[in-house]
Design a protein around this motif. Sequence first.
Motif, PDB file in Angstrom:
ATOM      1  N   ASP A   1      31.886  37.343  43.561  1.00 37.44           N
ATOM      2  CA  ASP A   1      32.903  38.092  44.323  1.00 37.44           C
ATOM      3  C   ASP A   1      34.163  38.305  43.491  1.00 37.44           C
ATOM      4  OD1 ASP A   1      31.186  38.152  46.415  1.00 37.44           O
ATOM      5  OD2 ASP A   1      32.128  36.514  47.526  1.00 37.44           O
ATOM      6  N   ILE A   2      34.583  37.247  42.814  1.00 39.67           N
ATOM      7  CA  ILE A   2      35.808  37.343  42.009  1.00 39.67           C
ATOM      8  C   ILE A   2      35.620  38.351  40.886  1.00 39.67           C
ATOM      9  CG2 ILE A   2      37.298  36.061  40.425  1.00 39.67           C
ATOM     10  CD1 ILE A   2      36.644  33.558  42.178  1.00 39.67           C
ATOM     11  N   ALA A   3      34.483  38.252  40.204  1.00 38.32           N
ATOM     12  CA  ALA A   3      34.236  39.167  39.091  1.00 38.32           C
ATOM     13  C   ALA A   3      34.170  40.609  39.566  1.00 38.32           C
ATOM     14  CB  ALA A   3      32.936  38.785  38.383  1.00 38.32           C
TER      15      ALA A   3
ATOM     16  N   LYS B   1      34.250  47.582  47.353  1.00 38.24           N
ATOM     17  CA  LYS B   1      34.647  46.284  47.854  1.00 38.24           C
ATOM     18  C   LYS B   1      36.067  46.424  48.326  1.00 38.24           C
ATOM     19  CE  LYS B   1      35.055  41.550  46.262  1.00 38.24           C
ATOM     20  NZ  LYS B   1      34.384  41.003  47.411  1.00 38.24           N
TER      21      LYS B   1
ATOM     22  N   GLU C   1      28.650  30.001  42.373  1.00 41.18           N
ATOM     23  CA  GLU C   1      28.178  31.232  41.730  1.00 41.18           C
ATOM     24  C   GLU C   1      28.474  32.456  42.600  1.00 41.18           C
ATOM     25  OE1 GLU C   1      26.885  32.073  38.814  1.00 41.18           O
ATOM     26  OE2 GLU C   1      27.184  30.029  38.068  1.00 41.18           O
ATOM     27  N   GLY C   2      28.259  32.293  43.869  1.00 40.66           N
ATOM     28  CA  GLY C   2      28.541  33.407  44.779  1.00 40.66           C
ATOM     29  C   GLY C   2      30.015  33.766  44.786  1.00 40.66           C
ATOM     30  N   LEU C   3      30.844  32.751  44.792  1.00 37.46           N
ATOM     31  CA  LEU C   3      32.277  33.022  44.771  1.00 37.46           C
ATOM     32  C   LEU C   3      32.673  33.710  43.467  1.00 37.46           C
ATOM     33  CD1 LEU C   3      35.095  32.792  45.944  1.00 37.46           C
ATOM     34  CD2 LEU C   3      35.231  30.451  45.063  1.00 37.46           C
ATOM     35  N   TRP C   4      32.084  33.250  42.377  1.00 33.12           N
ATOM     36  CA  TRP C   4      32.417  33.880  41.090  1.00 33.12           C
ATOM     37  C   TRP C   4      31.990  35.350  41.066  1.00 33.12           C
ATOM     38  CZ3 TRP C   4      35.393  34.390  37.290  1.00 33.12           C
ATOM     39  CH2 TRP C   4      35.024  35.172  36.188  1.00 33.12           C
TER      40      TRP C   4
ATOM     41  N   GLU D   1      35.698  41.909  42.091  1.00 32.43           N
ATOM     42  CA  GLU D   1      37.052  42.365  42.389  1.00 32.43           C
ATOM     43  C   GLU D   1      37.839  42.603  41.108  1.00 32.43           C
ATOM     44  OE1 GLU D   1      40.534  41.099  45.547  1.00 32.43           O
ATOM     45  OE2 GLU D   1      38.543  40.222  45.672  1.00 32.43           O
ATOM     46  N   LEU D   2      37.595  41.776  40.136  1.00 34.93           N
ATOM     47  CA  LEU D   2      38.282  41.975  38.851  1.00 34.93           C
ATOM     48  C   LEU D   2      37.820  43.261  38.178  1.00 34.93           C
ATOM     49  CD1 LEU D   2      38.200  38.339  37.414  1.00 34.93           C
ATOM     50  CD2 LEU D   2      40.207  39.577  38.225  1.00 34.93           C
ATOM     51  N   ASP D   3      36.544  43.561  38.305  1.00 40.45           N
ATOM     52  CA  ASP D   3      36.025  44.793  37.705  1.00 40.45           C
ATOM     53  C   ASP D   3      36.710  46.015  38.287  1.00 40.45           C
ATOM     54  OD1 ASP D   3      34.325  43.533  36.028  1.00 40.45           O
ATOM     55  OD2 ASP D   3      32.596  43.639  37.381  1.00 40.45           O
ATOM     56  N   GLU D   4      36.887  46.002  39.582  1.00 40.25           N
ATOM     57  CA  GLU D   4      37.529  47.147  40.213  1.00 40.25           C
ATOM     58  C   GLU D   4      38.988  47.256  39.827  1.00 40.25           C
ATOM     59  OE1 GLU D   4      37.009  47.070  44.372  1.00 40.25           O
ATOM     60  OE2 GLU D   4      34.871  47.537  44.283  1.00 40.25           O
ATOM     61  N   GLY D   5      39.632  46.129  39.811  1.00 41.12           N
ATOM     62  CA  GLY D   5      41.064  46.137  39.527  1.00 41.12           C
ATOM     63  C   GLY D   5      41.392  46.434  38.089  1.00 41.12           C
ATOM     64  N   ALA D   6      40.414  46.204  37.210  1.00 44.94           N
ATOM     65  CA  ALA D   6      40.692  46.402  35.788  1.00 44.94           C
ATOM     66  C   ALA D   6      40.749  47.867  35.406  1.00 44.94           C
ATOM     67  CB  ALA D   6      39.625  45.708  34.957  1.00 44.94           C
TER      68      ALA D   6
ATOM     69  N   THR E   1      39.625  45.955  48.266  1.00 47.72           N
ATOM     70  CA  THR E   1      40.421  45.629  47.105  1.00 47.72           C
ATOM     71  C   THR E   1      41.841  46.098  47.321  1.00 47.72           C
ATOM     72  OG1 THR E   1      40.725  46.020  44.767  1.00 47.72           O
ATOM     73  CG2 THR E   1      39.744  47.809  46.033  1.00 47.72           C
TER      74      THR E   1
END
Lengths: 190, 505
Positions: B27-29, B267, B22-25, B31-36, B269
């Motif tokens: 982090d991934i989410a 974060k 869950e913690g890794l997810w 980073e995806l939010d920023e990149g999107a 990125t």
Amino acid sequence: MHIDRDLISACKAQNRAAQKKLYLALLPYLRAVARRYLRDVSYEKDALQETFVKLFRSLEKYDPAKAPLKSWAARMTINTCLNYNERVIGLPAEEIENVPREGTEEVGTYTEKITDETMLDALRAMPAGYAEIFNLFVIDEYNHREIAEMLQISEAVSRQKLSRAKNWLRKSELLRLGAGVSVLVLLLLF
Amino acid sequence: MEDEYKKRFHNRELPHDDFDAEGLWEDIAGELDEGAAAKGFPWTYLGGAVLLLLVAAVGFILLRNDTTVKNTGDGAVFSENKSTEVATEATATLQENSGSKTNAEKEKSAVGADASDVVEKSDLKDKIVEKNDLATAKKGSTKADEENAFANDTREVKSTANVDKNVADIASQVIENQAINSLSENKNPAPLPTKTDKKNGAPIFGNETDITAKKQNKNGADSVKNAGEKEEASPLLFTAFTLLQNEDKTALDSFVIEFSPLIKKDKKTKEIAFFGDLYGGANTLLTDFQLQTDSLTDAIENKSENGLIGNTVGVNIGATYQGWQLRTGVALHTFNTRFDFRQTTTRNVLQSQVLKTVFIDSTGAVQNQVFGDTTVTVTDTRRIEHYNQYRLLEIPLEIGRYRTQGKFMYGVNVGVGFNFLLNQSGRTLDLNGEILDFNQNTTPVLCKDFGISARIGGQFGYRLTDKIWLTAEPRAAWQSGLLFEENVRVRAVSFGINAGVKMIF
């Protein structure tokens, strides 16, 4: 692990719930891959995070007709781990034809009693470049052409390193067996 | 051996029971939010945003200048401020500059005139406290004024009649003592008054003033000058934060340091992400005079303007890209200061009917007393306090570099700030020591309508979640400045602390 096309489509549409579902489906396999390729497993989480971010951002480019998503994701993980080995951890500059390190305390038939982690330790103890090619060729079933492409080396070098990796493992096994026999003899003597 | 490896590890999966999936997810989410947010660097959008802000600010300034009624000089615009002039002047009964309006008022006050009469002559209608002693003045008016800083427009007029009486008694006693001492010491008269001001007859503070006063006499009131009459006044000695009209003259330098604990979503990125933050906080301003010539030293030696607590609110928008940050926005700064001017001068006045000689017989009884005119040295102490306020709209444009290590982030920002003066209200003195009101719509104004500052700041953060960072941003800004008077440079230092929320959009 079943990944249907609808799930992939939802992930391409940036559906966070679908992405999490795909993440949870791929995580066990990719985690195992990462642990095999990383020379320092403390970077496991970082490597996986980078892998999944790359995966979701490049999912648009994924073509199901060319390869299963699992293989596509595994290759992405392998590339990320190799980059980590080189960029973050650093590889030895030269290949060393040294004798494998002293074995573990395992006694008896090596391949039966040795643990998975010990086997992975043996891979990680290989000289630079051996473990990757062994992993790619033996476990992940890439051919030398694909390996050469991934590692930016020639196929001949790939074959050579694979051969040396196998020899290294055999020497390592013999050493472990010898150590085990010695211990057994000593125990019998006393 | 190879087969064993293949058997064990090919297509193997590791359960993530011992793994923080869950913690890794999260982090991934994150980073995806920023990149999107973006596919390419939005120079066009950022440039447009900055241009829009500049146009809006300039338009606001111009619109405001066109619609505001000119100040009439009656002090009404200072409803938020309150000032005190402690005008202590030991006025002799014999005036050296007869015919002077100011001295005429002083004389009137000295003989017990109603203080309200004096106040009526002053359009400012500020509290007037007359004391013969500086310490007394401090204890009285200054403390009261501090307690009522920025209070409502409460005008307090304190009668000076009683004060005059008390001080007069003290003064008489002092003079008597002096007369007795004169019998056995020095009967030579003290030097005559020094140079006087052409306008009001008051002594000009300068190198010629002999600050050797030992005695005091009856006090007189130095009435508050009418600011409305001073629009044509000579260049000012003093100003505070911001920029001026006289570009070719000296400048006020300001140095602003802010501490901005922001709640940020940020974060590390490698992709572009947009963000916006809303913040607010407190600030304070310090100023310092840097004299360029010696001639003004005495005149303003005790003049200073120190910062009080002000406030800053603002909003920023920006983008991050591979550890770089570019941001702009709007900030409203309100700087509050206290103008505190103290001046001590001495002069000599001729006192009539002063006890000069006392004849005492062998029994100690007073046989005779001789009265006559004598010259005494008096000390004038003048203190003026006023609470000034400056409001500036700033459009910062900053670029920053930051790094993350685990949950911590650190970095640095540099950039410029475009400052627009929104409002100023306060008082200062001109070269003649006259009180001068200033505000945005009168001449003169102390601050420039527009100025540019250079800014640099640190950036430290702690990641609360993958989407929110708590950061502290100590920030320093050097603001080009200004001063009307070419012989004085004023520096200002401001400290502030801001807090806000930063959101990715």
